[in-house]
Motif scaffolding. Sequence first.
Motif, PDB file in Angstrom:
ATOM      1  N   LEU A  11     -18.322 -55.784  21.989  1.00 44.37           N
ATOM      2  CA  LEU A  11     -16.860 -55.429  21.787  1.00 44.37           C
ATOM      3  C   LEU A  11     -16.576 -54.358  20.797  1.00 44.37           C
ATOM      4  O   LEU A  11     -15.749 -53.703  21.077  1.00 44.37           O
ATOM      5  N   ASN A  12     -17.265 -54.460  19.743  1.00 44.31           N
ATOM      6  CA  ASN A  12     -17.019 -53.662  18.546  1.00 44.31           C
ATOM      7  C   ASN A  12     -17.392 -52.231  18.858  1.00 44.31           C
ATOM      8  O   ASN A  12     -16.847 -51.391  18.298  1.00 44.31           O
ATOM      9  N   GLU A  13     -18.038 -52.006  19.924  1.00 42.19           N
ATOM     10  CA  GLU A  13     -18.456 -50.398  20.288  1.00 42.19           C
ATOM     11  C   GLU A  13     -17.413 -49.991  21.254  1.00 42.19           C
ATOM     12  O   GLU A  13     -17.527 -48.930  21.798  1.00 42.19           O
ATOM     13  N   VAL A  14     -16.489 -50.670  21.636  1.00 42.26           N
ATOM     14  CA  VAL A  14     -15.521 -50.130  22.517  1.00 42.26           C
ATOM     15  C   VAL A  14     -14.639 -49.347  21.876  1.00 42.26           C
ATOM     16  O   VAL A  14     -14.097 -49.877  20.784  1.00 42.26           O
ATOM     17  N   ASP A  15     -13.940 -48.229  22.484  1.00 43.34           N
ATOM     18  CA  ASP A  15     -13.241 -47.464  21.610  1.00 43.34           C
ATOM     19  C   ASP A  15     -11.759 -47.943  22.238  1.00 43.34           C
ATOM     20  O   ASP A  15     -11.448 -47.585  23.289  1.00 43.34           O
ATOM     21  N   VAL A  16     -10.930 -48.303  21.375  1.00 43.55           N
ATOM     22  CA  VAL A  16      -9.748 -48.854  21.595  1.00 43.55           C
ATOM     23  C   VAL A  16      -8.770 -48.020  20.854  1.00 43.55           C
ATOM     24  O   VAL A  16      -7.500 -48.319  20.681  1.00 43.55           O
ATOM     25  N   GLU A  17      -9.023 -46.888  20.483  1.00 43.26           N
ATOM     26  CA  GLU A  17      -8.231 -45.649  19.728  1.00 43.26           C
ATOM     27  C   GLU A  17      -6.762 -45.461  20.635  1.00 43.26           C
ATOM     28  O   GLU A  17      -6.972 -45.155  21.813  1.00 43.26           O
ATOM     29  N   GLY A  18      -5.757 -45.967  20.134  1.00 46.39           N
ATOM     30  CA  GLY A  18      -4.631 -45.533  21.015  1.00 46.39           C
ATOM     31  C   GLY A  18      -4.093 -46.474  22.143  1.00 46.39           C
ATOM     32  O   GLY A  18      -3.163 -46.303  22.705  1.00 46.39           O
ATOM     33  N   VAL A  19      -4.867 -47.631  22.072  1.00 48.92           N
ATOM     34  CA  VAL A  19      -4.697 -48.693  23.170  1.00 48.92           C
ATOM     35  C   VAL A  19      -3.659 -49.792  22.259  1.00 48.92           C
ATOM     36  O   VAL A  19      -3.933 -50.265  21.375  1.00 48.92           O
ATOM     37  N   GLU A  20      -2.355 -49.749  23.049  1.00 51.80           N
ATOM     38  CA  GLU A  20      -1.543 -50.736  22.524  1.00 51.80           C
ATOM     39  C   GLU A  20      -2.082 -52.418  22.463  1.00 51.80           C
ATOM     40  O   GLU A  20      -2.294 -52.617  23.718  1.00 51.80           O
ATOM     41  N   PRO A  21      -1.760 -53.173  21.621  1.00 53.81           N
ATOM     42  CA  PRO A  21      -2.149 -54.534  21.606  1.00 53.81           C
ATOM     43  C   PRO A  21      -1.142 -55.028  22.749  1.00 53.81           C
ATOM     44  O   PRO A  21      -0.003 -54.856  22.900  1.00 53.81           O
ATOM     45  N   MET A  22      -1.558 -56.121  23.479  1.00 49.64           N
ATOM     46  CA  MET A  22      -1.002 -56.501  24.632  1.00 49.64           C
ATOM     47  C   MET A  22      -0.870 -58.273  24.429  1.00 49.64           C
ATOM     48  O   MET A  22      -2.101 -58.796  23.847  1.00 49.64           O
TER      49      MET A  22
END
Length: 95
Positions: A41-52
């Motif tokens: 999960l830490n390898e997933v790129d979440v840059e720019g993804v809004e928390p939901m």
Amino acid sequence: MSIDIETARKVAHLARIRVEEDRLPALAQEFNDILGFIEQLNEVDVEGVEPMTSVTPMRLKRRADEVTDGNQQEKILKNAPDAREGFFAVPKVVE
């Protein structure tokens, strides 16, 4: 990070879970699987993804925040086993 049998024993002790000695290697492996998944999960790129908070966009219904007396005293006291002068009557519990 790798969890060995001693660490699994310590975690079980801290969690107050009794684990039989022969189950400790399986527990350590489960911990390692969980940590491996977290690393994935830490390898997933979440840059720019809004928390939901939900997968579907929802808004709670809102009402005006107005102070009222409720106007339901009679309805509420109708269910009381003993009501006096507009209040619930309860037996005395302190001597």
